[in-house]
Motif scaffolding. Structure first.
Motif, PDB file in Angstrom:
ATOM      1  N   MET A 156       0.845  -1.197   0.000  1.00 55.59           N
ATOM      2  CA  MET A 156       0.000   0.000   0.000  1.00 55.59           C
ATOM      3  C   MET A 156       0.880   1.247   0.000  1.00 55.59           C
ATOM      4  O   MET A 156       1.771   1.387   0.831  1.00 55.59           O
ATOM      5  N   ASN A 157       0.655   2.155  -0.952  1.00 55.73           N
ATOM      6  CA  ASN A 157       1.391   3.409  -1.017  1.00 55.73           C
ATOM      7  C   ASN A 157       0.864   4.373   0.034  1.00 55.73           C
ATOM      8  O   ASN A 157      -0.329   4.387   0.345  1.00 55.73           O
ATOM      9  N   VAL A 158       1.759   5.189   0.595  1.00 63.10           N
ATOM     10  CA  VAL A 158       1.334   6.116   1.642  1.00 63.10           C
ATOM     11  C   VAL A 158       0.245   7.058   1.142  1.00 63.10           C
ATOM     12  O   VAL A 158      -0.627   7.487   1.907  1.00 63.10           O
ATOM     13  N   LEU A 159       0.240   7.392  -0.147  1.00 60.59           N
ATOM     14  CA  LEU A 159      -0.773   8.307  -0.677  1.00 60.59           C
ATOM     15  C   LEU A 159      -2.162   7.694  -0.673  1.00 60.59           C
ATOM     16  O   LEU A 159      -3.163   8.419  -0.740  1.00 60.59           O
ATOM     17  N   ASP A 160      -2.244   6.364  -0.582  1.00 63.13           N
ATOM     18  CA  ASP A 160      -3.559   5.723  -0.485  1.00 63.13           C
ATOM     19  C   ASP A 160      -4.269   6.086   0.805  1.00 63.13           C
ATOM     20  O   ASP A 160      -5.482   5.919   0.924  1.00 63.13           O
ATOM     21  N   GLU A 207     -10.314  12.987  -2.685  1.00 66.55           N
ATOM     22  CA  GLU A 207     -10.625  14.243  -3.368  1.00 66.55           C
ATOM     23  C   GLU A 207      -9.428  15.173  -3.435  1.00 66.55           C
ATOM     24  O   GLU A 207      -9.308  15.994  -4.342  1.00 66.55           O
ATOM     25  N   ILE A 208      -8.492  15.038  -2.460  1.00 67.50           N
ATOM     26  CA  ILE A 208      -7.269  15.833  -2.505  1.00 67.50           C
ATOM     27  C   ILE A 208      -6.320  15.272  -3.563  1.00 67.50           C
ATOM     28  O   ILE A 208      -5.679  16.013  -4.313  1.00 67.50           O
ATOM     29  N   ALA A 212      -5.059  17.171   4.343  1.00 66.56           N
ATOM     30  CA  ALA A 212      -4.846  16.254   3.230  1.00 66.56           C
ATOM     31  C   ALA A 212      -5.212  14.812   3.566  1.00 66.56           C
ATOM     32  O   ALA A 212      -5.637  14.056   2.686  1.00 66.56           O
ATOM     33  N   PHE A 213      -5.064  14.416   4.839  1.00 66.84           N
ATOM     34  CA  PHE A 213      -5.240  13.012   5.188  1.00 66.84           C
ATOM     35  C   PHE A 213      -6.503  12.709   5.995  1.00 66.84           C
ATOM     36  O   PHE A 213      -6.861  11.530   6.119  1.00 66.84           O
ATOM     37  N   CYS A 214      -7.169  13.721   6.520  1.00 72.06           N
ATOM     38  CA  CYS A 214      -8.295  13.454   7.414  1.00 72.06           C
ATOM     39  C   CYS A 214      -9.605  14.009   6.860  1.00 72.06           C
ATOM     40  O   CYS A 214      -9.750  15.229   6.681  1.00 72.06           O
ATOM     41  N   ARG A 215     -10.550  13.117   6.623  1.00 76.26           N
ATOM     42  CA  ARG A 215     -11.896  13.519   6.215  1.00 76.26           C
ATOM     43  C   ARG A 215     -12.681  13.947   7.444  1.00 76.26           C
ATOM     44  O   ARG A 215     -12.670  13.260   8.467  1.00 76.26           O
ATOM     45  N   ALA A 230      -9.582   4.493  11.577  1.00 76.55           N
ATOM     46  CA  ALA A 230      -9.857   5.923  11.390  1.00 76.55           C
ATOM     47  C   ALA A 230      -8.607   6.777  11.522  1.00 76.55           C
ATOM     48  O   ALA A 230      -8.540   7.877  10.971  1.00 76.55           O
ATOM     49  N   VAL A 231      -7.607   6.298  12.272  1.00 71.82           N
ATOM     50  CA  VAL A 231      -6.402   7.098  12.520  1.00 71.82           C
ATOM     51  C   VAL A 231      -5.538   7.129  11.269  1.00 71.82           C
ATOM     52  O   VAL A 231      -5.052   6.110  10.810  1.00 71.82           O
ATOM     53  N   LYS A 232      -5.338   8.327  10.734  1.00 74.74           N
ATOM     54  CA  LYS A 232      -4.510   8.495   9.540  1.00 74.74           C
ATOM     55  C   LYS A 232      -3.160   9.139   9.848  1.00 74.74           C
ATOM     56  O   LYS A 232      -2.206   8.984   9.087  1.00 74.74           O
ATOM     57  N   LEU A 233      -3.084   9.871  10.943  1.00 76.89           N
ATOM     58  CA  LEU A 233      -1.840  10.549  11.326  1.00 76.89           C
ATOM     59  C   LEU A 233      -1.523  10.237  12.782  1.00 76.89           C
ATOM     60  O   LEU A 233      -2.403  10.353  13.650  1.00 76.89           O
TER      61      LEU A 233
END
Length: 367
Positions: free
Chosen positions: A1-5, A10-11, A90-93, A143-146
């Motif tokens: 999995m790429n980090v950008l995934d 939408e970003i 960028a990472f959190c909806r 849910a945790v992205k960062l």
């Protein structure tokens, strides 16, 4: 999995704004940005009538060399605060994703998340304010992205072992982006972990010129990360984040003699930090001086109100960190010049001053 995934779809699909300066490569007569053709009164060579470069090439080169990364792994902006905000956006909806923090810690991580409408998962630091990697991993949810890690920690001052950063980055691969805030790393015994970025595309490092480099008023910071993460954040970054006078001041500080000056000042701070720690620990009413790898000391007092009153009576302002978990009796004292440090000690030895009125807690916390 790429980090950008892990980033918001939408970003990733966003068509970024293309500024006039970005489209001006090779131009000599600039008539594409509706700027004034005349410099303002008092301009001292900054070309203030012209928009600055979105990512100034000379500054990128200087910082990339300093931090040991490639230019495409570097994003410069208005302090590290801007990078924190960009990462969260960028990472959190809103209403779906979350960040993970370890209190007590720098308050802007949670503030930026809440502004974005993201959740905040709190995993308290362990014994002695050490990073508890097992507890962080146990609390991780989809849910945790960062995951934010502050090293050395603000406000407690403890550093984080490089081995713990490596273990956490490996465990979070494909699950979350690990953001290591190194605002105070110049004062620490262990150096930066930026060299790990090539091995972990889910590792980002925050750096700033505000502390050791004495440019808090200039507001220049950097994000070091995978080139894909940097490119993604540039999509949502304002077109002209850094004023030209700020860029010029940063370049002077990063020059050869500027770097030599920083090394000398950091050595003074480190020496004064240890001297102050020993002197404060001997004062009546001081319960504990927490070990610190930063340019400050968190000090526990038997009566923090009285200590604050003595300092204020002497015109000295320190940071009240009692709202933070497990620091309910502590004040944070920045290491100043030897003379300023002497004044702190004299004030704390002075007779009891009248206590100030209790101030309301400030949400978040400052640098």
């Amino acid at each position: 999995m790429n980090v950008l995934d892990l980033a918001r779809a939408e970003i990733r699909a966003l068509q970024p704004y293309s500024s006039a300066r970005m489209e001006a490569a090779g131009g000599r007569l600039m008539l594409n940005a509706n700027e004034s053709a005349w410099a303002p009164v008092g301009d001292t060579g900054h070309a203030s009538n012209r928009y600055p470069e979105p990512q100034p090439a000379a500054l990128l080169d200087a910082l990339a060399l300093l931090y040991g990364v490639r230019r495409e792994q570097l994003l410069v902006g208005r302090g590290s605060d801007e990078a924190i905000d960009l990462l969260v956006r960028a990472f959190c909806r809103a209403g779906e994703d979350a960040v993970l923090v370890q209190p007590p810690t720098f308050g802007m991580y949670a503030v930026c998340a809440r502004i974005q409408g993201a959740g905040v998962v709190e995993v308290p630091l362990g014994e002695g304010f050490a990073l508890d990697v097992d507890a962080v991993l146990a609390a991780l949810t989809p849910a945790v992205k960062l995951v934010f890690v502050c090293r050395p920690n603000n406000p407690a001052g403890r550093d984080v072992l490089r081995a713990d950063i490596e273990r956490l980055a490996a465990a979070l691969a494909g699950r979350a982006l690990l953001v290591v805030d190194e605002a105070y790393v110049e004062f620490a015994d262990e150096g930066s972990v930026a060299d790990l970025i090539d091995r972990h595309d889910n590792l980002a490092v925050l750096r700033t010129l505000s502390k050791a480099w004495a440019l808090a008023g200039v507001r220049v910071g950097a994000l070091l990360a995978d080139a894909g993460v940097v490119a993604l954040l540039r999509r949502i970054m304002p077109p002209y984040p850094l004023p030209q006078p700020c860029v010029d001041a940063a370049l002077v500080a990063l020059s050869g003699w500027g770097q030599a000056n920083v090394r000398l000042r950091v050595a003074v701070v480190r020496k004064q930090r240890e001297a102050m720690r020993a002197a404060l620990a001997r004062l009546p009413g001081v319960r504990e001086v927490l070990p610190s790898q930063a340019n400050f000391l968190a000090v526990r007092f038997a009566d923090a109100d009285a200590a604050m009153a003595r300092l204020l009576a002497a015109g000295i302002v320190v940071r009240d960190v009692r709202r933070h978990p497990r620091l309910g009796d502590a004040l944070r004292i920045t290491i100043g010049t030897p003379e300023e440090n002497r004044r702190v000690l004299v004030a704390l030895k002075s007779p009891q001053a009248r206590r100030p009125r209790a101030a309301s807690a400030v949400p978040g916390g400052a640098a």
